[in-house]
Scaffold this motif. Structure first.
Motif, short mmCIF file in Angstrom:
data_model
loop_
_atom_site.label_atom_id
_atom_site.label_comp_id
_atom_site.label_asym_id
_atom_site.label_seq_id
_atom_site.Cartn_x
_atom_site.Cartn_y
_atom_site.Cartn_z
N LEU A 80 1.34 -1.10 0.11
CA LEU A 80 -0.03 0.21 -0.54
C LEU A 80 0.78 1.20 -0.49
CD1 LEU A 80 -3.36 1.20 0.18
CD2 LEU A 80 -2.95 1.28 2.86
N ALA A 81 1.78 1.17 0.31
CA ALA A 81 2.71 2.39 0.84
C ALA A 81 3.32 3.07 -0.60
CB ALA A 81 3.71 1.77 1.35
N VAL A 82 3.97 1.18 -1.47
CA VAL A 82 4.14 1.20 -2.67
C VAL A 82 3.23 2.40 -3.50
CG1 VAL A 82 5.07 0.51 -4.06
CG2 VAL A 82 5.79 0.21 -2.45
N ALA A 83 2.20 1.68 -3.32
CA ALA A 83 0.85 2.57 -4.02
C ALA A 83 0.39 3.65 -4.29
CB ALA A 83 -0.12 0.94 -4.25
N VAL A 84 0.55 4.08 -2.88
CA VAL A 84 0.47 5.40 -2.89
C VAL A 84 1.48 6.12 -3.08
CG1 VAL A 84 0.25 7.38 -0.76
CG2 VAL A 84 -1.54 5.17 -0.83
N THR A 85 2.64 6.36 -2.66
CA THR A 85 3.84 6.70 -3.71
C THR A 85 3.69 6.88 -4.03
OG1 THR A 85 5.03 5.71 -1.72
CG2 THR A 85 6.62 7.15 -3.13
N GLY A 86 3.64 6.18 -6.04
CA GLY A 86 3.73 5.46 -7.18
C GLY A 86 2.06 6.89 -7.51
N ALA A 87 1.31 6.64 -6.48
CA ALA A 87 0.25 7.29 -6.79
C ALA A 87 0.33 8.83 -6.79
CB ALA A 87 -1.31 7.49 -6.41
N SER A 88 0.65 9.31 -5.90
CA SER A 88 1.58 11.03 -5.42
C SER A 88 2.31 11.52 -6.64
CB SER A 88 2.50 11.16 -4.32
OG SER A 88 3.42 9.85 -4.03
N VAL A 89 3.46 10.27 -6.72
CA VAL A 89 4.32 10.50 -7.50
C VAL A 89 3.67 11.09 -9.39
CG1 VAL A 89 6.38 10.02 -9.51
CG2 VAL A 89 5.72 9.53 -6.98
N ALA A 90 2.49 10.29 -9.62
CA ALA A 90 1.90 10.37 -11.10
C ALA A 90 1.04 11.31 -10.94
CB ALA A 90 1.22 8.83 -10.95
N VAL A 91 0.90 11.97 -9.80
CA VAL A 91 0.45 13.72 -9.31
C VAL A 91 0.75 14.45 -9.82
CG1 VAL A 91 -1.69 14.69 -8.08
CG2 VAL A 91 -2.40 12.58 -8.46
N CYS A 92 1.93 14.76 -9.21
CA CYS A 92 3.09 15.21 -9.15
C CYS A 92 3.89 15.19 -10.63
CB CYS A 92 3.95 15.40 -8.25
SG CYS A 92 4.02 15.28 -6.32
N ALA A 93 3.58 14.54 -11.06
CA ALA A 93 4.28 14.45 -12.72
C ALA A 93 2.69 15.41 -13.35
CB ALA A 93 4.12 13.12 -13.27
N VAL A 94 1.32 14.63 -13.63
CA VAL A 94 0.74 15.64 -13.86
C VAL A 94 0.74 17.48 -13.70
CG1 VAL A 94 -1.88 15.56 -14.72
CG2 VAL A 94 -0.59 13.57 -14.44
N VAL A 95 1.13 17.00 -12.62
CA VAL A 95 0.69 18.85 -12.22
C VAL A 95 1.73 19.03 -12.87
CG1 VAL A 95 0.94 20.32 -10.38
CG2 VAL A 95 -0.62 18.44 -9.91
N LEU A 96 2.89 18.94 -12.55
CA LEU A 96 3.84 19.75 -13.17
C LEU A 96 4.22 19.99 -14.87
CD1 LEU A 96 7.34 18.03 -11.08
CD2 LEU A 96 6.62 21.03 -11.83
N ARG A 97 3.68 18.71 -15.31
CA ARG A 97 3.56 18.57 -17.10
C ARG A 97 2.29 19.69 -17.37
NH1 ARG A 97 0.96 14.20 -20.29
NH2 ARG A 97 1.26 15.30 -22.33
N SER A 98 1.27 20.20 -16.31
CA SER A 98 0.61 21.43 -16.69
C SER A 98 0.87 22.54 -16.51
CB SER A 98 -0.49 20.96 -16.09
OG SER A 98 -1.09 21.80 -16.17
N LEU A 99 1.96 22.57 -15.34
CA LEU A 99 2.50 23.90 -15.42
C LEU A 99 3.92 24.44 -16.77
CD1 LEU A 99 3.25 23.92 -11.68
CD2 LEU A 99 1.57 25.27 -12.26
N LEU A 100 4.33 23.09 -16.46
CA LEU A 100 5.01 23.42 -18.17
C LEU A 100 4.55 23.81 -19.29
CD1 LEU A 100 7.90 21.07 -16.77
CD2 LEU A 100 8.14 23.49 -16.27
#
Length: 107
Positions: A80-100
């Motif tokens: 579960l910890a690995v899954a939550v970490t992966g999901a948060s990294v994916a959300v951060c990637a989407v936000v950064l992509r949107s900002l850029l």
């Protein structure tokens, strides 16, 4: 003050005994002794068998179940910890992509 003080070897006080002298000894061969006659093997005493009472068996099953549940909970929490970490990294990637992407559109 900051210079290291090197310890000096103290001189021995009192009498100093000379080292012990080791005198060589002669080796005298012993008389040949015939090997002992073979002895018939004594059967080893049988070990007592372990008898499980119903209470002991129930305790063993309960302890095994508890171990399995604890190990399972630890493994599931790690997954579960690995899954939550992966999901948060994916959300951060989407936000950064949107900002850029929005930054390049403004120029």
């Amino acid at each position: 003050m900051f210079r290291p003080k090197i310890p000096t070897m103290p001189t021995p006080t009192g009498q100093v005994s000379p080292p012990a002298v080791v005198e060589p000894t002669t080796v005298v061969p012993a008389a040949q002794v015939p090997p002992p006659a073979p002895v018939t093997p004594v059967p080893a005493p049988s070990r007592p068998t372990v008898q499980l009472t119903p209470g002991t068996a129930l305790a063993l099953v309960g302890g095994g179940t508890a171990v399995v549940l604890v190990v399972g909970a630890v493994l599931v929490s790690m997954l579960l910890a690995v899954a939550v970490t992966g999901a948060s990294v994916a959300v951060c990637a989407v936000v950064l992509r949107s900002l850029l992407a929005s930054e390049t559109k403004r120029r």
